[in-house]
Design an enzyme around this catalytic site. Structure first.
Site, PDB file in Angstrom:
ATOM      1  N   ASN A 342       9.862 -27.818 -11.928  1.00  0.00           N
ATOM      2  CA  ASN A 342      10.548 -26.918 -10.994  1.00  0.00           C
ATOM      3  C   ASN A 342      11.443 -25.944 -11.747  1.00  0.00           C
ATOM      4  O   ASN A 342      12.653 -25.847 -11.506  1.00  0.00           O
ATOM      5  CB  ASN A 342      11.351 -27.725  -9.975  1.00  0.00           C
ATOM      6  CG  ASN A 342      11.534 -26.988  -8.671  1.00  0.00           C
ATOM      7  OD1 ASN A 342      11.154 -25.819  -8.543  1.00  0.00           O
ATOM      8  ND2 ASN A 342      12.123 -27.641  -7.686  1.00  0.00           N
ATOM      9  N   HIS A 373      17.956 -29.545  -1.501  1.00  0.00           N
ATOM     10  CA  HIS A 373      16.728 -30.223  -1.109  1.00  0.00           C
ATOM     11  C   HIS A 373      16.788 -30.720   0.328  1.00  0.00           C
ATOM     12  O   HIS A 373      15.760 -30.759   1.006  1.00  0.00           O
ATOM     13  CB  HIS A 373      16.448 -31.401  -2.058  1.00  0.00           C
ATOM     14  CG  HIS A 373      15.794 -30.995  -3.334  1.00  0.00           C
ATOM     15  ND1 HIS A 373      16.505 -30.670  -4.466  1.00  0.00           N
ATOM     16  CD2 HIS A 373      14.479 -30.851  -3.659  1.00  0.00           C
ATOM     17  CE1 HIS A 373      15.655 -30.345  -5.438  1.00  0.00           C
ATOM     18  NE2 HIS A 373      14.429 -30.450  -4.977  1.00  0.00           N
TER      19      HIS A 373
END
Length: 500
Positions: A342, A373
């Site tokens: 990521n 998140h």
């Protein structure tokens, strides 16, 4: 087929396909849009190139297709994304430059968290494969990246000399950057100036000029005609095909939930449970590989993502790549794993938090990552657990590694041992991220006897004081990654921000 997996607020057009394949409808809609985006990207590069269409037309088309994807996938839920984009643009226009980044960050993260909390409450932790909070997360990254860039008065692309962002973006430029079809569904978040250069046809030429300037006085051969990105796109599509095949054959046979099933936990030894946890987490990665690699291929197909020339003098298209699969699977340290996973989100975290926090930078960055998140407790277990692990990994590496560099055999043995330790540690750390809820997380950690927590804390306490003075001296230079200035290198790829 009345199960929640086959329900969506988006289009029902592909419901028969979803039912026949046995895949959730939101997954089918997502993959369909990404495949359509791939075809549209080729058309965008060939028939709507900067030589054929004005930047205004390219901005408008990219925004229109991206908005259509949102409506197709999420229906009226896509209004949440439009609300956040609109509110943050008003902040960007009317707020004082000295505070625009703070207002934008609080607004974007606050709205994102509120939406994620509502989603968690409505679905009661039964998370669909895709949902509107995914694009909302990407939009939040883009909004805050642009706001911080505007506040700083310079580009946040860390691999090149800073460039002044002299004016606020126009509404069309802003909408195109945040909602373009290349990255609206799954990202990645790229630098605003790089995206603007791409739309206006300066993306490749500017990067080649920077490479030429950085290598002034050196014998570096630059191409007269840059090869098209088809080769890079084809390679990435092959990776996507392999990941999809792996998912169909392997991933489904290794469910994560088995790690916390009472019968499995009670009837198997620690080593059996540890082995299954390792392989089940390994099997969970290809779905991320698939989504991020396909997104990268879409951007490349449109002509976006050129990063320079590789060691063989060939064009490299990894500017906005979000992962390095080989680097992930062969990582021999916690840092190396995070460096390759990521990537663009790590750049964002470094930009908006790690480099700016006066102290406790590591902890604040991990907490921001968890908040970004979502609100599921598993995210917080994962990122809070990562804090002592990162500290311990730094201390162990500084204390131990140099003893194994005297011979090739010792170095190989050290690499094999640290690879196994890293992969098992990552497995332990991300398990709550996949389980999401509190009860399964504690069931898993108890079954593992909290061994990674214990080892990490003991190592951090025992070894960290020996390097305190060194940490103090290097704290100003250590960051989410080692970001070096532009040097004369054949490869002009991003030195992206990572956790060290």
């Amino acid at each position: 087929m009345s199960e929640p997996a086959f329900n969506t607020t988006g289009s029902l057009l592909l419901l028969p396909v979803s039912q026949s394949l046995g895949f959730p409808l939101d997954q089918v809609n997502f993959v369909t849009c990404q495949l359509f985006a791939l075809a549209a990207a080729f058309w965008f590069r060939l028939y709507l190139s900067p030589s054929r269409a004005s930047p205004r037309v390219r901005h408008a088309v990219a925004t229109t297709i991206g908005s259509a994807f949102l409506i197709f996938c999420f229906g009226w839920y896509s209004a949440h994304i439009l609300v956040l984009v609109t509110v943050c643009y008003l902040i960007m226009v009317f707020a004082d430059i000295a505070n625009v980044h703070k207002y934008s960050l609080v607004t974007a993260m606050g709205y994102l968290t509120a939406c994620q909390a509502c989603r968690a409450y409505i679905f009661n932790y039964a998370v669909p494969s895709t949902d509107f909070s995914g694009p909302l997360m990407i939009v939040a990254q883009k909004i805050t990246t642009l706001a911080f860039q505007l506040h700083d008065g310079e580009s946040l692309s860390l691999d090149v000399p800073s460039r002044v962002l002299s004016a606020r973006p126009s509404p069309l430029q802003y909408l195109s950057y945040t909602l373009n079809f290349l990255s609206v569904l799954v990202g990645p978040c790229s630098n605003y100036r790089d995206y603007l250069d791409f739309i206006e046809g300066r993306h490749i030429s500017r990067r080649l000029r920077r490479l030429s300037g950085a290598c002034n006085g050196h014998n570096v051969k630059l191409p007269r005609v840059l090869p098209p990105p088809q080769g890079a796109v084809c390679r990435k599509l092959l990776v996507c095909s392999g990941c999809m095949l792996f998912f169909l054959v392997v991933t489904r046979s290794l469910p994560i939930r088995l790690n916390v099933e009472p019968d499995f936990v009670s009837q198997n030894s620690f080593l059996v449970r540890l082995t299954y946890a390792f392989f089940s987490v390994q099997a969970a990665r290809p779905k991320f590989y698939f989504a991020w690699t396909l997104a990268d291929a879409v951007n490349n197909a449109a002509g976006y993502g050129f990063s320079g020339m590789d060691g063989n003098g060939k064009a490299s298209w990894d500017l906005i790549g979000n992962l390095n699969i080989l680097g992930i699977e062969t990582a021999t340290s916690f840092k190396t794993f995070i460096d390759n996973w990521n990537i663009q989100t790590a750049v964002w975290l470094k930009t908006v938090c790690y480099d700016r926090a006066p102290r406790h930078r590591l902890a604040l960055t991990f907490i921001l990552s968890a908040l970004w998140h979502g609100v599921f407790p598993g995210y917080y277990f994962t990122f809070i657990t990562a804090i002592p692990i990162t500290i311990a990994a730094r201390a162990i590496r500084k204390s131990v590694r140099h003893h194994f560099l005297s011979s090739r055999g010792l170095k190989l043995g050290y690499d094999v041992l640290t690879w196994a330790a890293t992969q098992l540690t990552i497995c332990y750390t991300v398990m709550p991220f996949l389980l999401l809820s509190v009860e399964p997380t504690f069931i898993y950690y108890r079954s593992m006897y909290f061994h990674v927590h214990v080892i990490s804390i003991l190592a951090a306490v025992a070894l960290q004081p020996k390097h305190k003075s060194r940490e103090t001296r290097t704290s100003s230079s250590s960051s989410l990654s080692s970001v070096s200035p532009v040097q004369c290198q054949p490869d002009l790829s991003n030195n992206n921000g990572k956790i060290d």
